[in-house]
Design an enzyme around this catalytic site. Structure first.
Site, mmCIF file in Angstrom:
data_model
loop_
_atom_site.group_PDB
_atom_site.id
_atom_site.type_symbol
_atom_site.label_atom_id
_atom_site.label_comp_id
_atom_site.label_asym_id
_atom_site.label_seq_id
_atom_site.Cartn_x
_atom_site.Cartn_y
_atom_site.Cartn_z
ATOM 1 N N ARG A 170 0.811 -1.218 0.000
ATOM 2 C CA ARG A 170 0.000 0.000 0.000
ATOM 3 C C ARG A 170 0.848 1.273 0.000
ATOM 4 O O ARG A 170 0.478 2.289 0.590
ATOM 5 C CB ARG A 170 -0.946 0.023 1.208
ATOM 6 N N SER A 219 -11.233 0.049 2.255
ATOM 7 C CA SER A 219 -10.644 -0.356 3.534
ATOM 8 C C SER A 219 -10.058 0.856 4.245
ATOM 9 O O SER A 219 -9.321 1.651 3.650
ATOM 10 C CB SER A 219 -9.547 -1.398 3.308
ATOM 11 N N GLU A 301 -5.189 3.389 5.883
ATOM 12 C CA GLU A 301 -5.048 3.141 4.458
ATOM 13 C C GLU A 301 -5.708 4.278 3.671
ATOM 14 O O GLU A 301 -5.226 4.672 2.609
ATOM 15 C CB GLU A 301 -5.691 1.805 4.063
#
EC number: 1.3.1.98
Length: 309
Positions: A170, A219, A301
């Protein structure tokens, strides 16, 4: 607001004091000093070259993984549009503009017998997918990315090999202020019918387990463990963000119009009338509860940008 900025000329569209809430999936946030929508790469390059060096630049996709704070964003918010959403299959490679939707890239590649099916269920654009090394079902952008074209903060246009981006879980190391305008992927071969069937299965699985009809930003927190430095995932790892949130008793937690979704505990949701401050404050409360319960610190995130109200 930076009222004293003399914005450079643009062939595209520049809108000062442009509210950003309607451009994000969570529908919250204040205004940008300027929303900049360049006509093409040359337009973007000339604009950035002429923009005073002290003015911040923030590239924004479709706002699918973003909280814009209630006070808005200082500087120039760059939003790429039609001049940046082309998709072309060139032999084993797929070339996609940064504004192309991930789902569209997956579908067009599959029609040509090229497997980028993992992109089908990822919300957002190619530019964001590269920046965040997006992935699901055990596949990641890092697995297939060859190179990107980016416009640097000083207006230079350059090609950056995937290895130089240092893609990890990520994350990436894109030069500060640079705007991705195109990406090239090396896509494995696959049977178009089977690829289409796989994407339909993935969509069905997503819709059965995630609140796709609610106002979320995907998310909220990264899975805290089970990933190597290259971004490869161990999808059998038990330490998942949603499980930690659930065990801490925060599934369904609410603050004003913000709620941790009852269907999936790792989806921060605007259930109606939420402010950016409520969403972010609830997220921080979840992080504290998880740490108190399990001793694990969750990392956001969702990207959070801008100033408080």
């Amino acid at each position: 607001m930076t009222d004293d900025i003399a914005w450079p000329p643009l062939r595209g569209t520049l809108t000062e004091d442009r509210p950003l809430a309607d451009l994000t999936w969570l529908r919250v946030g204040g205004a940008a000093d300027a929303l900049v929508q360049p006509a093409d790469v040359a337009d973007l390059s000339a604009f950035l070259a002429a923009l005073p060096a002290g003015v911040p630049v923030f590239p924004m996709g479709v706002g699918s993984n973003l909280i814009v704070r209630d006070g808005g964003v200082r500087g120039a918010v760059i939003r790429l549009g039609r001049g940046f959403n082309g998709i072309a299959v060139e032999g084993t490679r797929v070339r996609a503009g940064a504004a192309a939707l991930d789902a569209h890239v997956a579908r067009k590649a599959a029609e040509a017998g090229r497997d980028l099916t993992f992109l089908r269920t990822i919300p957002g654009t190619v530019g964001g997918a590269v920046r965040m090394n997006a992935g699901c079902y055990g596949a990641y952008v890092a697995d297939v990315l060859v190179e990107v074209t980016a416009v640097r903060r000083d207006g230079r246009v350059e090609t950056i090999p995937a290895a130089d981006l240092r893609l990890a879980y990520r994350s990436s190391e894109l030069p500060e202020g640079a705007v991705i305008v195109e990406a090239v992927f090396e896509a494995p071969e696959g049977d178009p019918a089977r690829l289409q069937a796989r994407m339909e299965e993935q969509l069905a699985k997503r819709d059965a387990t995630q609140p796709t009809r609610d106002r979320t930003a995907g998310s909220t927190f990264r899975n805290p463990a089970g990933f190597s430095s290259t971004g490869r995932a161990d999808d059998t790892h038990e330490l998942k963000a949603w499980k930690l949130i659930d065990d801490a008793g925060m599934r369904g937690a609410r603050l004003g119009g913000a709620v941790m979704n009852p269907m999936h505990a790792n989806f921060l949701t605007n259930a109606g009338g939420a402010t950016a401050a409520e969403l972010e404050t609830l997220g921080e409360a979840v992080r504290k509860a998880v740490y108190a319960h399990a001793g694990v610190s969750l990392d956001w995130e969702i990207m959070r940008v801008g100033d408080p109200a």
